[in-house]
Write a protein that holds these residues in place. Structure first.
Motif, PDB file in Angstrom:
ATOM      1  N   VAL A   1       0.836  -1.207   0.000  1.00  0.00           N
ATOM      2  CA  VAL A   1       0.000   0.000   0.000  1.00  0.00           C
ATOM      3  C   VAL A   1       0.862   1.245   0.000  1.00  0.00           C
ATOM      4  O   VAL A   1       0.602   2.202  -0.751  1.00  0.00           O
TER       5      VAL A   1
ATOM      6  N   LEU B   1      -6.315   3.743   4.137  1.00  0.00           N
ATOM      7  CA  LEU B   1      -5.862   2.386   3.822  1.00  0.00           C
ATOM      8  C   LEU B   1      -4.979   1.796   4.922  1.00  0.00           C
ATOM      9  O   LEU B   1      -4.585   0.635   4.843  1.00  0.00           O
TER      10      LEU B   1
ATOM     11  N   ALA C   1      -7.207  -2.160   2.089  1.00  0.00           N
ATOM     12  CA  ALA C   1      -5.819  -2.263   1.646  1.00  0.00           C
ATOM     13  C   ALA C   1      -5.451  -3.714   1.343  1.00  0.00           C
ATOM     14  O   ALA C   1      -4.806  -4.014   0.334  1.00  0.00           O
TER      15      ALA C   1
END
Length: 395
Positions: free
Chosen positions: A284, A294, A308
């Protein structure tokens, strides 16, 4: 090692016809040897893919076909593809085929007899290529149904927030495939000698554009089977979660709660076993560091959110594509990948709410069946996109 079956790499009727013409005539027609080779390989490849009596998968057929093509011809085709000439060639073929002036020019150049022979050859080749295209269109249907089941779990507002594309296309994939198939059948196949190909009655059956809901029901069982097989390849133990959810819904008094728990565990384990949280977090930061929400902090430690983890899963841990402009607005990443990731998270959120469902009403069961269909559709597409091949758990 099995001996590779011999295939004819010169099956194009129009290529054979063109090679019979005088070079001066070919020059007047603006057709060179490179174009003839490209046409021959395309048609011959399509013929190999549709040959009756060959039980091999189409990929094996093509591998066998290409293995027997002289290297210089493969280089010609590769150059056409890489340089964009193949696309230009197909567009030019279509332009000339629909141009009355060009047809008159060719008729005068070749004479009536050879002109008719050329048209016959072109239609025979067209039928072979069109059969492959018809099968290709129809092979998309299971994925369209899976996509429809998956994205159908999201509201129109959620879909619109996730992409700049036309939401009508995204939410009506099945109808789109049916409409394209009907248009192709009516506008293309009806003018070609399909009886001279290996087309079956199923290939030539007309799909009624009004029957999209029936296709959804027909293909949904196939999607369920396909999802089970793909999940089994990733981890055979997880198949029990899907089957357990269906069994609970059918036979258990507390089936809704049991099914919800089974599906939540299925989602969590597939995401976790495909990519550990540490891997998802690093991925990520490398690919979606400009996105909020996320990651989160848990007991002082940064961890990826479920979205994520789902994004890392559907991207297969690979890089995010460069942003593209859609309707004048930059669309980051892949719409398909990111929609499927959001569906997985949305389904899990719905399931969390249903873990404590105890009324056992028909409405609750129908809602869970809808979520189950969305989960199966999203996982089938997600496993295809990500190409995840996790090692199965020990017995």
């Amino acid at each position: 090692m099995n001996e590779i079956a011999s295939v004819d790499v010169h099956q194009s009727k129009i290529a054979a016809f063109l090679r019979s013409l005088d070079p001066a005539v070919l020059s007047a027609l603006q057709i060179g040897e490179a174009e003839i080779i490209a046409i021959d390989l395309i048609v011959s490849g399509c013929s190999t893919m549709t040959e009756i009596g060959d039980s091999r998968h189409w990929s094996e057929r093509l591998e066998s076909f290409f293995s027997q093509i002289p290297e210089e011809k493969l280089e010609t085709l590769a150059r056409y593809v890489v340089e964009g000439n193949l696309e230009e060639l197909l567009a030019e073929i279509h332009r000339r085929a629909t141009s009355g002036m060009y047809s008159m020019f060719v008729l005068r150049l070749l004479g009536a007899a050879r002109y008719r022979a050329m048209l016959t050859a072109a239609k025979q080749d067209g039928a072979v290529v069109s059969l492959v295209l018809r099968r290709l269109i129809r092979s998309v249907m299971p994925f369209a149904v899976a996509w429809g089941d998956a994205v159908g779990l999201m509201s129109k507002a959620q879909v619109k927030a996730a992409t700049q594309l036309d939401t009508r296309i995204l939410l009506n994939a099945v109808q789109l495939v049916v409409d394209v198939d009907a248009f192709f059948g009516e506008k293309v196949l009806t003018g070609l000698p399909m009886q001279e190909t290996s087309a079956t009655t199923d290939d030539l059956e007309i799909w009624d554009p009004r029957a999209a809901p029936q296709f959804t029901q027909t293909f949904r069982a196939l999607i369920s089977d396909a999802t089970v097989k793909r999940v089994e390849r990733a981890n055979s133990g997880l198949v029990k979660k899907i089957r357990g959810a269906r069994h609970a819904l059918q036979y258990s008094e507390d089936g809704i709660s049991q099914a919800a728990n089974s599906l939540i565990e299925l989602i969590d384990r597939i995401l976790r076993e495909a990519f550990p949280q540490e891997t998802s977090l690093a991925w990520v930061h490398a690919n979606f560091d400009d996105f909020d929400g996320l990651t989160h902090i848990e007991k002082g430690v940064e961890k990826p959110t479920k979205l994520a983890e789902a994004l890392c899963f559907v991207y297969g841990g690979g890089p995010r594509p460069e942003p593209i402009a859609v309707n004048g607005v930059e669309q980051a990443g892949s719409v398909v990948h990111e929609m499927i990731a959001r569906v997985i998270v949305t389904a899990r959120n719905h399931l969390q709410k249903m873990k404590h469902a105890d009324a056992g009403t028909q409405e609750e069961r129908e809602q869970l069946l809808r979520i189950l269909a969305a989960v199966e559709g999203a996982l089938m597409i997600g496993l295809v996109l990500g190409g995840v091949k996790a090692d199965p758990e020990p017995a």
